[in-house]
Write a protein that holds these residues in place. Structure first.
Motif, PDB file in Angstrom:
ATOM      1  N   ARG A 217      -0.333   8.211 -11.019  1.00 22.24           N
ATOM      2  CA  ARG A 217       1.098   8.264 -10.724  1.00 22.24           C
ATOM      3  C   ARG A 217       1.580   9.693 -10.538  1.00 22.24           C
ATOM      4  NH1 ARG A 217       2.260   4.020 -15.654  1.00 22.24           N
ATOM      5  NH2 ARG A 217       1.337   2.201 -14.618  1.00 22.24           N
ATOM      6  N   MET A 218       0.984  10.624 -11.256  1.00 20.49           N
ATOM      7  CA  MET A 218       1.364  12.022 -11.115  1.00 20.49           C
ATOM      8  C   MET A 218       0.914  12.593  -9.774  1.00 20.49           C
ATOM      9  SD  MET A 218       3.076  12.874 -13.790  1.00 20.49           S
ATOM     10  CE  MET A 218       3.028  14.659 -13.653  1.00 20.49           C
ATOM     11  N   MET A 219      -0.128  12.028  -9.193  1.00 19.29           N
ATOM     12  CA  MET A 219      -0.656  12.541  -7.936  1.00 19.29           C
ATOM     13  C   MET A 219       0.054  11.983  -6.715  1.00 19.29           C
ATOM     14  SD  MET A 219      -4.774  12.750  -8.561  1.00 19.29           S
ATOM     15  CE  MET A 219      -5.453  13.802  -9.847  1.00 19.29           C
ATOM     16  N   ILE A 220       0.733  10.848  -6.860  1.00 18.39           N
ATOM     17  CA  ILE A 220       1.464  10.268  -5.738  1.00 18.39           C
ATOM     18  C   ILE A 220       2.738  11.074  -5.507  1.00 18.39           C
ATOM     19  CG2 ILE A 220       2.673   8.223  -4.892  1.00 18.39           C
ATOM     20  CD1 ILE A 220       0.776   6.515  -6.473  1.00 18.39           C
ATOM     21  N   SER A 221       2.990  11.420  -4.270  1.00 18.72           N
ATOM     22  CA  SER A 221       4.177  12.216  -3.947  1.00 18.72           C
ATOM     23  C   SER A 221       5.445  11.424  -4.255  1.00 18.72           C
ATOM     24  CB  SER A 221       4.168  12.602  -2.462  1.00 18.72           C
ATOM     25  OG  SER A 221       5.378  13.229  -2.103  1.00 18.72           O
ATOM     26  N   PRO A 222       6.427  12.024  -4.931  1.00 20.75           N
ATOM     27  CA  PRO A 222       7.687  11.322  -5.229  1.00 20.75           C
ATOM     28  C   PRO A 222       8.417  10.865  -3.972  1.00 20.75           C
ATOM     29  CG  PRO A 222       7.491  13.321  -6.557  1.00 20.75           C
ATOM     30  CD  PRO A 222       6.384  13.367  -5.555  1.00 20.75           C
ATOM     31  N   LEU A 223       8.197  11.563  -2.846  1.00 20.58           N
ATOM     32  CA  LEU A 223       8.856  11.166  -1.601  1.00 20.58           C
ATOM     33  C   LEU A 223       8.481   9.747  -1.196  1.00 20.58           C
ATOM     34  CD1 LEU A 223       8.667  14.307   0.737  1.00 20.58           C
ATOM     35  CD2 LEU A 223      10.716  13.240  -0.221  1.00 20.58           C
ATOM     36  N   LEU A 224       7.249   9.357  -1.489  1.00 19.40           N
ATOM     37  CA  LEU A 224       6.778   8.043  -1.077  1.00 19.40           C
ATOM     38  C   LEU A 224       7.540   6.928  -1.771  1.00 19.40           C
ATOM     39  CD1 LEU A 224       4.654   7.047   0.895  1.00 19.40           C
ATOM     40  CD2 LEU A 224       3.037   6.867  -0.980  1.00 19.40           C
ATOM     41  N   TYR A 225       8.033   7.188  -2.981  1.00 18.14           N
ATOM     42  CA  TYR A 225       8.767   6.170  -3.716  1.00 18.14           C
ATOM     43  C   TYR A 225      10.168   5.938  -3.150  1.00 18.14           C
ATOM     44  CZ  TYR A 225       5.138   6.247  -7.281  1.00 18.14           C
ATOM     45  OH  TYR A 225       3.932   6.156  -7.949  1.00 18.14           O
ATOM     46  N   VAL A 226      10.652   6.860  -2.322  1.00 22.12           N
ATOM     47  CA  VAL A 226      11.957   6.679  -1.692  1.00 22.12           C
ATOM     48  C   VAL A 226      11.855   5.797  -0.457  1.00 22.12           C
ATOM     49  CG1 VAL A 226      13.986   7.928  -0.815  1.00 22.12           C
ATOM     50  CG2 VAL A 226      12.559   8.973  -2.559  1.00 22.12           C
ATOM     51  N   ASN A 227      10.646   5.542  -0.005  1.00 24.98           N
ATOM     52  CA  ASN A 227      10.424   4.728   1.195  1.00 24.98           C
ATOM     53  C   ASN A 227      10.475   3.245   0.841  1.00 24.98           C
ATOM     54  OD1 ASN A 227       9.279   3.382   3.467  1.00 24.98           O
ATOM     55  ND2 ASN A 227       8.295   5.282   4.071  1.00 24.98           N
ATOM     56  N   PRO A 228      11.470   2.494   1.354  1.00 25.07           N
ATOM     57  CA  PRO A 228      11.540   1.049   1.044  1.00 25.07           C
ATOM     58  C   PRO A 228      10.336   0.276   1.557  1.00 25.07           C
ATOM     59  CG  PRO A 228      13.616   1.853   1.956  1.00 25.07           C
ATOM     60  CD  PRO A 228      12.614   2.943   2.158  1.00 25.07           C
ATOM     61  N   PHE A 230       7.225   1.246   1.556  1.00 27.00           N
ATOM     62  CA  PHE A 230       6.166   1.357   0.546  1.00 27.00           C
ATOM     63  C   PHE A 230       6.443   0.399  -0.607  1.00 27.00           C
ATOM     64  CE2 PHE A 230       4.532   3.480  -3.344  1.00 27.00           C
ATOM     65  CZ  PHE A 230       3.175   3.411  -3.060  1.00 27.00           C
ATOM     66  N   GLY A 231       7.712   0.267  -0.978  1.00 28.33           N
ATOM     67  CA  GLY A 231       8.065  -0.689  -2.028  1.00 28.33           C
ATOM     68  C   GLY A 231       7.775  -2.113  -1.619  1.00 28.33           C
ATOM     69  N   LEU A 232       8.053  -2.449  -0.348  1.00 30.25           N
ATOM     70  CA  LEU A 232       7.775  -3.804   0.133  1.00 30.25           C
ATOM     71  C   LEU A 232       6.283  -4.098   0.127  1.00 30.25           C
ATOM     72  CD1 LEU A 232       8.827  -6.427   1.475  1.00 30.25           C
ATOM     73  CD2 LEU A 232       8.549  -5.280   3.680  1.00 30.25           C
ATOM     74  N   LEU A 233       5.482  -3.174   0.628  1.00 27.41           N
ATOM     75  CA  LEU A 233       4.031  -3.376   0.632  1.00 27.41           C
ATOM     76  C   LEU A 233       3.482  -3.487  -0.788  1.00 27.41           C
ATOM     77  CD1 LEU A 233       2.924  -0.905   3.455  1.00 27.41           C
ATOM     78  CD2 LEU A 233       3.102  -3.393   3.585  1.00 27.41           C
ATOM     79  N   SER A 234       4.021  -2.687  -1.698  1.00 28.73           N
ATOM     80  CA  SER A 234       3.578  -2.753  -3.093  1.00 28.73           C
ATOM     81  C   SER A 234       3.948  -4.096  -3.709  1.00 28.73           C
ATOM     82  CB  SER A 234       4.209  -1.616  -3.895  1.00 28.73           C
ATOM     83  OG  SER A 234       3.809  -0.358  -3.408  1.00 28.73           O
ATOM     84  N   LEU A 235       5.133  -4.608  -3.378  1.00 25.65           N
ATOM     85  CA  LEU A 235       5.555  -5.907  -3.902  1.00 25.65           C
ATOM     86  C   LEU A 235       4.648  -7.018  -3.404  1.00 25.65           C
ATOM     87  CD1 LEU A 235       7.665  -7.676  -5.389  1.00 25.65           C
ATOM     88  CD2 LEU A 235       8.953  -7.747  -3.235  1.00 25.65           C
ATOM     89  N   VAL A 236       4.357  -7.006  -2.107  1.00 21.95           N
ATOM     90  CA  VAL A 236       3.484  -8.036  -1.531  1.00 21.95           C
ATOM     91  C   VAL A 236       2.089  -7.954  -2.123  1.00 21.95           C
ATOM     92  CG1 VAL A 236       2.382  -8.818   0.600  1.00 21.95           C
ATOM     93  CG2 VAL A 236       4.804  -8.206   0.606  1.00 21.95           C
ATOM     94  N   GLN A 237       1.575  -6.741  -2.279  1.00 23.22           N
ATOM     95  CA  GLN A 237       0.236  -6.588  -2.835  1.00 23.22           C
ATOM     96  C   GLN A 237       0.190  -7.017  -4.293  1.00 23.22           C
ATOM     97  OE1 GLN A 237      -2.422  -6.158  -1.366  1.00 23.22           O
ATOM     98  NE2 GLN A 237      -3.913  -5.572  -2.927  1.00 23.22           N
ATOM     99  N   ASP A 238       1.242  -6.730  -5.049  1.00 24.38           N
ATOM    100  CA  ASP A 238       1.276  -7.124  -6.453  1.00 24.38           C
ATOM    101  C   ASP A 238       1.319  -8.648  -6.597  1.00 24.38           C
ATOM    102  OD1 ASP A 238       1.748  -6.523  -9.392  1.00 24.38           O
ATOM    103  OD2 ASP A 238       3.585  -7.622  -8.929  1.00 24.38           O
ATOM    104  N   GLN A 239       2.009  -9.319  -5.684  1.00 27.88           N
ATOM    105  CA  GLN A 239       2.162 -10.766  -5.787  1.00 27.88           C
ATOM    106  C   GLN A 239       1.009 -11.536  -5.158  1.00 27.88           C
ATOM    107  OE1 GLN A 239       5.972 -11.683  -4.038  1.00 27.88           O
ATOM    108  NE2 GLN A 239       7.107 -11.084  -5.867  1.00 27.88           N
ATOM    109  N   PHE A 269       4.245  -1.061 -10.937  1.00 26.60           N
ATOM    110  CA  PHE A 269       4.884   0.230 -11.235  1.00 26.60           C
ATOM    111  C   PHE A 269       5.447   0.842  -9.955  1.00 26.60           C
ATOM    112  CE2 PHE A 269       4.598   4.843 -11.162  1.00 26.60           C
ATOM    113  CZ  PHE A 269       5.379   5.189 -12.257  1.00 26.60           C
ATOM    114  N   ASN A 270       4.698   0.747  -8.857  1.00 22.64           N
ATOM    115  CA  ASN A 270       5.178   1.299  -7.587  1.00 22.64           C
ATOM    116  C   ASN A 270       6.469   0.627  -7.144  1.00 22.64           C
ATOM    117  OD1 ASN A 270       2.872   2.918  -7.550  1.00 22.64           O
ATOM    118  ND2 ASN A 270       1.716   1.441  -6.347  1.00 22.64           N
ATOM    119  N   VAL A 271       6.545  -0.684  -7.319  1.00 26.08           N
ATOM    120  CA  VAL A 271       7.762  -1.407  -6.943  1.00 26.08           C
ATOM    121  C   VAL A 271       8.945  -0.942  -7.784  1.00 26.08           C
ATOM    122  CG1 VAL A 271       8.856  -3.680  -6.781  1.00 26.08           C
ATOM    123  CG2 VAL A 271       6.442  -3.422  -6.190  1.00 26.08           C
TER     124      VAL A 271
END
Length: 302
Positions: A217-228, A230-239, A269-271
Motif C-alpha cells: 500500500r505504501m508503494m502504490i501512488s496516492p494519485l491512483l486512489y483518486v481515479n474512480p 481504479f476503484g471500479l476495477l478493484s470492486l469488481v475484482q474483489d467481488q 482496501f483499494n476500494v
C-alpha cells in the motif's frame, strides 16, 4: 435545520418534467441491458454456458451505471451556480444570511439527490441478477454505495466548475474536461513507471514473497486512489475475481507492476481508499467553490 437552498432547489427539480424523463431514460437503458443478457432465461431450456449470463449482466449494469453517472452529473450541475448568474438571481442569494458554503452545499446535495434517486431506481434491475445465481445482495448493495460515492464526486466537480464559470455552457464543458483531466493525471503513475526500489521488489521472488500488504500500500501512488476507474476495477475484482493476471509482456510491464501491488495491498482496501480519496477531494472542491462564491459576494458589497 434543512438547508434552504437544498429545499427550494430540490422542490423545483422534482417538479420538473425533465427529471422524470431522465429517470425513465436511465431505467430504460438498464432494463435493455438486463433483458439482453437475461434473455436465455426466458427460454424453455438452459445450457451450462447460459448460467454465467447473470454475472455478466451484473458487471455490465455496474459499468453502465458508472458511465451514465459520469455523463449525467456534469450536465445536471452545470447550471447550479452559473445558472443563477445567468438569471441574475445569484445576487439575491448572496445578500441573504445564507453562507456561501451552505449555498454550494445545497446545490451539490440537490443534484446528488437526483443521482441517488437514479441509483436507487436501478436497484430493482440490478436485483434481477439474483435470479440467476452467482451474485449476492451484499455485493449489489456494496456496488450501490460505491456508485453513490462516484456520483457525489462527479457532482462536486460540476458544482466547482459551475462556481468558477460565468455561463452554463462553459461550466458544462469545464466539468467534462476536469473529469477527463482527473482520469488522465491519476493514471500517470502507470504510464511513467516506478522507482528502482519497486522494480527490485517485483522482480525478486524472495522480496516479493516477503512484501506485506502494508508495504504494498505504501508503494502504490496516492494519485491512483483518486481515479474512480481504479476503484471500479478493484470492486469488481474483489467481488468476482474475473480478471486474470495481466501478462508481463508486450510492453505491459508497468500495468503488471500495478496489478501485483494492488493485489498484494488487497482489493477491498483499494476500494475503500478510493472512496475516501474521492470524498476528500469532493469536499476540497466544494470548499474552493464556496470561496469563489464568497469572492463574488465581496465584489457585490464593494
Amino acid at each position: 435545520m434543512l438547508n434552504p437552498i437544498l429545499a427550494f432547489s430540490a422542490t423545483r427539480r422534482m417538479r420538473s418534467f425533465r427529471t422524470i424523463l431522465i429517470v425513465i431514460a436511465y431505467m430504460a437503458v438498464l432494463l435493455a441491458i438486463a433483458l439482453a443478457f437475461l434473455n436465455p432465461f426466458m427460454r424453455d431450456s438452459l445450457g451450462m454456458d447460459d448460467m454465467i449470463k447473470g454475472v455478466e449482466c451484473y458487471l455490465f449494469l455496474l459499468a453502465a451505471q458508472f458511465g451514465l453517472l459520469i455523463l449525467i452529473a456534469p450536465a445536471m450541475t452545470s447550471a447550479s451556480i452559473a445558472g443563477e448568474r445567468e438569471r441574475q438571481t445569484m445576487e439575491l442569494l448572496l445578500v441573504t444570511n445564507t453562507g456561501s458554503f451552505r449555498i454550494v452545499l445545497g446545490k451539490a446535495l440537490e443534484s446528488f439527490a437526483v443521482l441517488a434517486l437514479l441509483i436507487i431506481c436501478g436497484l430493482p434491475v440490478m436485483s434481477l441478477c439474483l435470479l440467476t445465481g452467482g451474485i449476492t445482495m451484499v455485493q449489489i448493495l456494496t456496488s450501490e454505495l460505491f456508485l453513490l460515492a462516484v456520483a457525489f464526486a462527479c457532482v462536486s466537480v460540476g458544482v466547482f466548475c459551475s462556481a468558477m464559470a460565468r455561463s452554463t455552457v462553459l461550466s458544462g464543458v469545464m466539468s467534462y474536461l476536469v473529469i477527463l483531466a482527473i482520469g488522465a493525471v491519476t493514471t500517470l503513475p502507470i504510464l511513467l513507471g516506478y522507482s528502482r526500489r519497486i522494480t527490485d521488489v517485483l522482480y525478486d521472488s524472495t522480496n516479493y514473497a516477503a512484501l506485506t500488504a502494508a508495504g504494498a500500500r505504501m508503494m502504490i501512488s496516492p494519485l491512483l486512489y483518486v481515479n474512480p476507474g481504479f476503484g471500479l476495477l478493484s470492486l469488481v475484482q474483489d467481488q468476482m475475481h474475473v480478471f486474470g493476471v495481466i501478462a508481463d509482456d508486450r510492453g505491459w510491464g508497468r500495468i503488471y507492476a500495478t496489478w501485483l501491488m494492488a493485489d498484494r495491498a488487497g482489493w477491498l482496501f483499494n476500494v475503500m481508499a478510493c472512496v475516501i480519496a474521492m470524498l476528500v477531494v469532493s469536499m476540497i472542491l466544494l470548499g474552493l467553490a464556496s470561496l469563489a462564491v464568497r469572492r463574488g459576494n465581496k465584489t457585490i458589497k464593494n
